[in-house]
Motif scaffolding. Sequence first.
Motif, PDB file in Angstrom:
ATOM      1  N   UNK A  94      -9.526  -4.018   1.093  1.00 22.31           N
ATOM      2  CA  UNK A  94      -9.189  -2.604   1.274  1.00 22.31           C
ATOM      3  C   UNK A  94      -7.702  -2.359   1.031  1.00 22.31           C
ATOM      4  N   UNK A  95      -6.865  -3.251   1.532  1.00 19.26           N
ATOM      5  CA  UNK A  95      -5.416  -3.112   1.350  1.00 19.26           C
ATOM      6  C   UNK A  95      -5.051  -3.208  -0.127  1.00 19.26           C
ATOM      7  N   UNK A  96      -5.650  -4.178  -0.839  1.00 16.28           N
ATOM      8  CA  UNK A  96      -5.342  -4.361  -2.266  1.00 16.28           C
ATOM      9  C   UNK A  96      -5.750  -3.129  -3.071  1.00 16.28           C
ATOM     10  N   UNK A  97      -6.990  -2.668  -2.858  1.00 15.95           N
ATOM     11  CA  UNK A  97      -7.494  -1.512  -3.625  1.00 15.95           C
ATOM     12  C   UNK A  97      -6.659  -0.267  -3.356  1.00 15.95           C
ATOM     13  N   UNK A  98      -6.366   0.001  -2.101  1.00  9.47           N
ATOM     14  CA  UNK A  98      -5.663   1.246  -1.760  1.00  9.47           C
ATOM     15  C   UNK A  98      -4.177   1.191  -2.083  1.00  9.47           C
ATOM     16  N   UNK A  99      -3.560   0.004  -2.037  1.00  7.36           N
ATOM     17  CA  UNK A  99      -2.175  -0.103  -2.497  1.00  7.36           C
ATOM     18  C   UNK A  99      -2.081   0.143  -3.999  1.00  7.36           C
ATOM     19  N   UNK A 100      -3.075  -0.392  -4.739  1.00  9.34           N
ATOM     20  CA  UNK A 100      -3.054  -0.289  -6.194  1.00  9.34           C
ATOM     21  C   UNK A 100      -3.411   1.107  -6.687  1.00  9.34           C
ATOM     22  N   UNK A 101      -4.367   1.747  -6.013  1.00 12.09           N
ATOM     23  CA  UNK A 101      -4.891   3.033  -6.497  1.00 12.09           C
ATOM     24  C   UNK A 101      -4.359   4.210  -5.678  1.00 12.09           C
TER      25      UNK A 101
END
Length: 429
Positions: A77-84
């Motif tokens: 969740x952290x990776x996806x939301x930081x990236x997008x």
Amino acid sequence: MEELTLTEDNLITSQMVKRNGAHFNKSAKDEGKKNEKAEDNEDVVETRAGLRYLYNGYYFLGIYMPKKYKYLYVLWSVIVNLYVTIYLPAGFIMGIVDATDENMEIGNLLTSFQVAINVVGCSIKIVLMFFLFPQLLRCEPLFEKLDKRCSTHGQKELVRRFMHDGNRMVVLFAIAYWSYSTSTCISAVIFGRLPYNIYNPFINAHESWGSFILAVLMEMVPMDIACFQQVCDDSYAVIYVNILRTHLQALVLRLQQMKGDDKDSEEKNVEELKLCIIDHKNIIELYNRVAPVISITIFVQFTITASLLGSTLINILLFATNVASMVASCFYVLAVVVEVFPLCYYAQCLMDENDYLAQVIFHSDWINQSVRYRKMMIFFMQRTQKTIEFTAGKIFPITLNSFLSIAKFSFSLYTVIKEMDLKERYGLK
């Protein structure tokens, strides 16, 4: 010896027949049980099944916490939301700032600004849904109660239809939004430019063809995920409104199927009316849980739509340099307006069906019923006269009139800007 051999052969044959018969009977029983289970499964209806694609979408986006592997999911969740959710809107804004320093044409700058507004709004909505999604999950016990009340074929067919339509809506939204992002990418690559000019400090797209393709991919991956965020954010409201419509229609069928001319069924009708009142109470409770969530997110969407209409129409009338850019901007306006149309349409249908429920109660055969039944019917009819209405930010209703108001606003703004002759006045030709 021959007789003995024949006797042994007969014994072996008879044993084989018995075994085959026993095996056949066992297979028939097993097949019968399977058929019964299949019929039972076909008989069971679950509203939650129509939310499967939506739940899977939020699960992919890091919003729907699973019961297992929670720590790994938090990392995802952290990776996806930081990236997008964070990098993409920031990259759009920084890309616009860099383009301003490079003396980019103001028409192209406004085009990038339009997409940036939509991306920022999408990030705001997905952050809101991170906190509001548990409120939607609280509706599941009400789904189970309402599903159990669907006993006849007609009522079950309504739920089955939603089970297909709910998932189909997610697919249709996804096709529409990904078609836009894919066509934008293809047209940009054909003309040898980046699709969105997102700020990228790691790769210089002008160094080589390989760097250009890598830069395009680094723009399209987060953009496609952002489109999927938009899919979930725009489709969930439509889906939950249709859940309310489905169970309201099932309640109408129950009321229409109650017998009024049989004296032996008077007590049954009283009990059935009690259950119908409880069903309506559960529908209102479902509405009370869903309405605040929709109110917040659709208010953000309406604000984005108004901002996009203003900037896009200014771009068309003042700064569009060729016919192709004007046509593209017109299609973009159409797409933005259509974003809010499905919810406005289905919310209007829900209001109309709620009004129809009161008419069904009034036109039922209450004259031949007991005094107790009539008193309960009056109470029920008074409860149904309260309109089930969704609002955006508790300011204005979500109806077809609201959608028409947005369309009128866009045409009014177009007329005002055209009458002001800003092109000639400021020498923008």
